[in-house]
Design a protein around this motif. Structure first.
Motif, short mmCIF file in Angstrom:
data_model
loop_
_atom_site.label_atom_id
_atom_site.label_comp_id
_atom_site.label_asym_id
_atom_site.label_seq_id
_atom_site.Cartn_x
_atom_site.Cartn_y
_atom_site.Cartn_z
N LEU A 283 0.82 -1.23 0.00
CA LEU A 283 0.00 0.00 0.00
C LEU A 283 0.85 1.27 0.00
O LEU A 283 1.77 1.41 0.81
CB LEU A 283 -0.91 0.01 1.24
CG LEU A 283 -1.76 1.27 1.42
CD1 LEU A 283 -2.88 1.35 0.37
CD2 LEU A 283 -2.36 1.33 2.83
N THR A 284 0.52 2.20 -0.89
CA THR A 284 1.12 3.54 -0.87
C THR A 284 0.00 4.54 -0.62
O THR A 284 -1.03 4.50 -1.31
CB THR A 284 1.79 3.87 -2.22
OG1 THR A 284 2.77 2.88 -2.49
CG2 THR A 284 2.45 5.24 -2.19
N VAL A 285 0.20 5.42 0.35
CA VAL A 285 -0.80 6.45 0.64
C VAL A 285 -0.23 7.81 0.23
O VAL A 285 0.82 8.22 0.72
CB VAL A 285 -1.15 6.46 2.15
CG1 VAL A 285 -2.24 7.50 2.42
CG2 VAL A 285 -1.63 5.08 2.61
N LEU A 286 -0.92 8.47 -0.69
CA LEU A 286 -0.48 9.77 -1.18
C LEU A 286 -1.22 10.86 -0.41
O LEU A 286 -2.42 10.73 -0.15
CB LEU A 286 -0.80 9.90 -2.67
CG LEU A 286 -0.29 8.75 -3.56
CD1 LEU A 286 -0.83 8.91 -4.98
CD2 LEU A 286 1.24 8.74 -3.57
N SER A 287 -0.53 11.93 -0.09
CA SER A 287 -1.19 12.98 0.70
C SER A 287 -1.91 13.98 -0.19
O SER A 287 -1.35 14.48 -1.17
CB SER A 287 -0.17 13.71 1.57
OG SER A 287 -0.86 14.70 2.31
N VAL A 288 -3.15 14.29 0.20
CA VAL A 288 -3.90 15.35 -0.48
C VAL A 288 -3.84 16.65 0.32
O VAL A 288 -4.48 17.64 -0.06
CB VAL A 288 -5.38 14.94 -0.73
CG1 VAL A 288 -5.46 13.93 -1.86
CG2 VAL A 288 -6.04 14.42 0.53
N ALA A 289 -3.07 16.64 1.41
CA ALA A 289 -2.98 17.87 2.23
C ALA A 289 -2.44 19.06 1.44
O ALA A 289 -3.00 20.16 1.55
CB ALA A 289 -2.12 17.60 3.48
N PRO A 290 -1.39 18.89 0.61
CA PRO A 290 -0.92 20.07 -0.14
C PRO A 290 -2.00 20.64 -1.06
O PRO A 290 -2.16 21.86 -1.14
CB PRO A 290 0.28 19.53 -0.95
CG PRO A 290 0.72 18.29 -0.23
CD PRO A 290 -0.51 17.72 0.40
N ALA A 291 -2.75 19.75 -1.73
CA ALA A 291 -3.80 20.22 -2.65
C ALA A 291 -4.92 20.92 -1.87
O ALA A 291 -5.40 21.99 -2.28
CB ALA A 291 -4.36 19.05 -3.45
N LEU A 292 -5.34 20.34 -0.76
CA LEU A 292 -6.42 20.95 0.03
C LEU A 292 -5.95 22.28 0.62
O LEU A 292 -6.70 23.27 0.63
CB LEU A 292 -6.88 19.99 1.14
CG LEU A 292 -7.65 18.75 0.65
CD1 LEU A 292 -7.87 17.76 1.78
CD2 LEU A 292 -9.01 19.15 0.04
N ALA A 293 -4.70 22.33 1.08
CA ALA A 293 -4.17 23.58 1.65
C ALA A 293 -4.11 24.66 0.57
O ALA A 293 -4.47 25.82 0.80
CB ALA A 293 -2.79 23.34 2.25
N GLU A 294 -3.67 24.28 -0.62
CA GLU A 294 -3.59 25.25 -1.72
C GLU A 294 -5.00 25.77 -2.06
O GLU A 294 -5.19 26.97 -2.28
CB GLU A 294 -2.94 24.59 -2.95
CG GLU A 294 -2.77 25.48 -4.16
CD GLU A 294 -1.84 26.69 -3.95
OE1 GLU A 294 -0.96 26.60 -3.06
OE2 GLU A 294 -2.01 27.71 -4.65
N ALA A 295 -5.96 24.85 -2.09
CA ALA A 295 -7.34 25.27 -2.39
C ALA A 295 -7.88 26.19 -1.29
O ALA A 295 -8.52 27.20 -1.58
CB ALA A 295 -8.23 24.04 -2.56
N ILE A 296 -7.61 25.85 -0.04
CA ILE A 296 -8.07 26.70 1.09
C ILE A 296 -7.47 28.10 0.95
O ILE A 296 -8.14 29.13 1.09
CB ILE A 296 -7.69 26.06 2.44
CG1 ILE A 296 -8.55 24.82 2.70
CG2 ILE A 296 -7.84 27.06 3.59
CD1 ILE A 296 -8.12 23.97 3.89
N SER A 297 -6.17 28.12 0.66
CA SER A 297 -5.49 29.41 0.53
C SER A 297 -6.10 30.23 -0.61
O SER A 297 -6.35 31.43 -0.48
CB SER A 297 -4.00 29.13 0.31
OG SER A 297 -3.36 30.24 -0.18
N ARG A 298 -6.40 29.56 -1.73
CA ARG A 298 -6.99 30.28 -2.87
C ARG A 298 -8.41 30.76 -2.56
O ARG A 298 -8.81 31.85 -2.96
CB ARG A 298 -6.98 29.39 -4.11
CG ARG A 298 -5.58 29.32 -4.70
CD ARG A 298 -5.50 28.37 -5.87
NE ARG A 298 -4.17 28.45 -6.44
CZ ARG A 298 -3.89 28.96 -7.65
NH1 ARG A 298 -4.85 29.38 -8.42
NH2 ARG A 298 -2.65 29.03 -8.06
N ILE A 299 -9.18 29.91 -1.88
CA ILE A 299 -10.55 30.32 -1.50
C ILE A 299 -10.46 31.55 -0.59
O ILE A 299 -11.16 32.55 -0.78
CB ILE A 299 -11.28 29.16 -0.80
CG1 ILE A 299 -11.58 28.04 -1.80
CG2 ILE A 299 -12.56 29.64 -0.13
CD1 ILE A 299 -11.99 26.72 -1.15
#
Ligand code: R5P
Length: 311
Positions: A283-299
């Motif tokens: 199993l490999t788990v990829l983080s979506v934290a950078p994408a969510l943080a970028e979206a939060i910052s843009r919002i």
């Protein structure tokens, strides 16, 4: 510019901490109380007045508890005069309940969207809804991200010279095609019919998989019923190897171990939209934290989100 205030529910503290680290903002404290009668009470322990409030809560098991907690947090933020209440829901559990396909059944996807708005949510940020039209259940703006960028970056490190992307059903074939385009690969899809939560039938695979290294792409793996049925068809059609990729790795009923036990399954890849209790070398788990943080910052800054995450 209004100040940002990020709170996390109790469903996925590790993801909340990672998002806050990417945003370089503190995570604001929350007090959750359970009374003797089993009712919950939430207190946001940091000023919300005129703040841009983000509440991070994945709707994962125990879904109902986490949902009520999110509703109470939104209500508390609204009652504390937040300028805007944003619900960040990495996994929106009720999205699969999106149509009346049997008499007298509930349509939870729509109801939960209404509950969120009633509780005070002004805006939703979410990831890979089960079907894109669930977006339309919300009467407030929704930023709907996908994880194809993260998943494609992972598979670009592999030898893809003999690979094909396979969607288990025609409903997800459009996303699978977008994913295949990112990798320069052909795409195939299963003709799937779901009989119940634990029974699906894939009658055929449309596209060529014989002798190929297959990358199965789905929005989520829950019990694994879909992917096990697809594996049977892929074997019958002579696929050489199978990698399994999804956004939401829910892995109910020990699905991770069962899937990893298959010799022809070379790897399983998911994101951390849901907290993972189990681990496995495949199993490999990829983080979506950078994408969510970028979206939060843009919002927060009033910048375009779609330009970042277009297919
Ligand atoms: C359903 O249609 C979805 O796209 C997934 O295939 C499904 O949710 C996976 O659930 P399970 O792993 O229990 O088959």
């Amino acid at each position: 510019m209004r100040e940002i205030a990020v709170f996390g529910g109790s469903s996925h503290p590790a993801l909340t901490a990672e998002i806050c680290a990417h945003l370089a903002v503190p995570q604001r404290p929350v007090l959750l109380k359970r009374f003797a009668n089993d009712c919950l009470e939430v207190q946001l322990q940091s000023n919300c007045r005129e703040r841009d409030v983000f509440i991070i809560q994945s709707l994962v098991r125990p879904v109902q508890e986490n949902l009520v907690e999110l509703l109470l947090m939104a209500d508390a933020a609204r009652g504390a005069s937040a300028a805007r209440v944003n619900a960040v829901i990495p996994h929106y559990a009720y999205a699969r309940s999106d149509k009346k396909d049997a008499p007298r059944i509930s349509i939870g996807g729509r109801l939960v969207a209404d509950l969120l708005v009633t509780a005070g949510v002004d805006r939703v940020l979410t990831l890979n809804l089960h079907s894109p039209q669930v977006h339309g259940f919300f009467s407030v703006p929704v930023d709907h991200l996908h994880a194809l960028r993260e998943l494609a970056a992972h598979f670009r490190q592999r030898d893809l010279s003999n690979a094909v992307v396979v969607s288990p059903d025609l409903g997800y074939a459009k996303s699978a095609a977008a994913f295949a385009r990112r990798l320069g690969l052909p795409v195939a899809a299963g003709a799937k019919e779901r009989m119940s939560d634990s029974e699906v039938r894939i009658a055929a695979i449309i596209g060529d998989v014989a002798g190929r290294d297959v990358i199965v792409l789905d929005d989520e793996i829950s019990r694994g019923t879909t992917v096990f049925e697809l594996l049977d068809r892929l074997r019958e059609q002579g696929a050489r190897s199978v990698a399994v990729a999804c956004t939401h790795g829910l892995f109910a009923d020990n699905a991770l171990d069962k899937l990893a036990a298959a010799d022809d399954v070379t790897e399983i890849v998911c994101t951390n939209s849901a907290p993972l209790e189990a681990e496995h070398p495949k199993l490999t788990v990829l983080s979506v934290a950078p994408a969510l943080a970028e979206a939060i910052s843009r919002i927060h800054n009033g910048e375009s989100v779609s330009s970042l995450f277009d297919h």
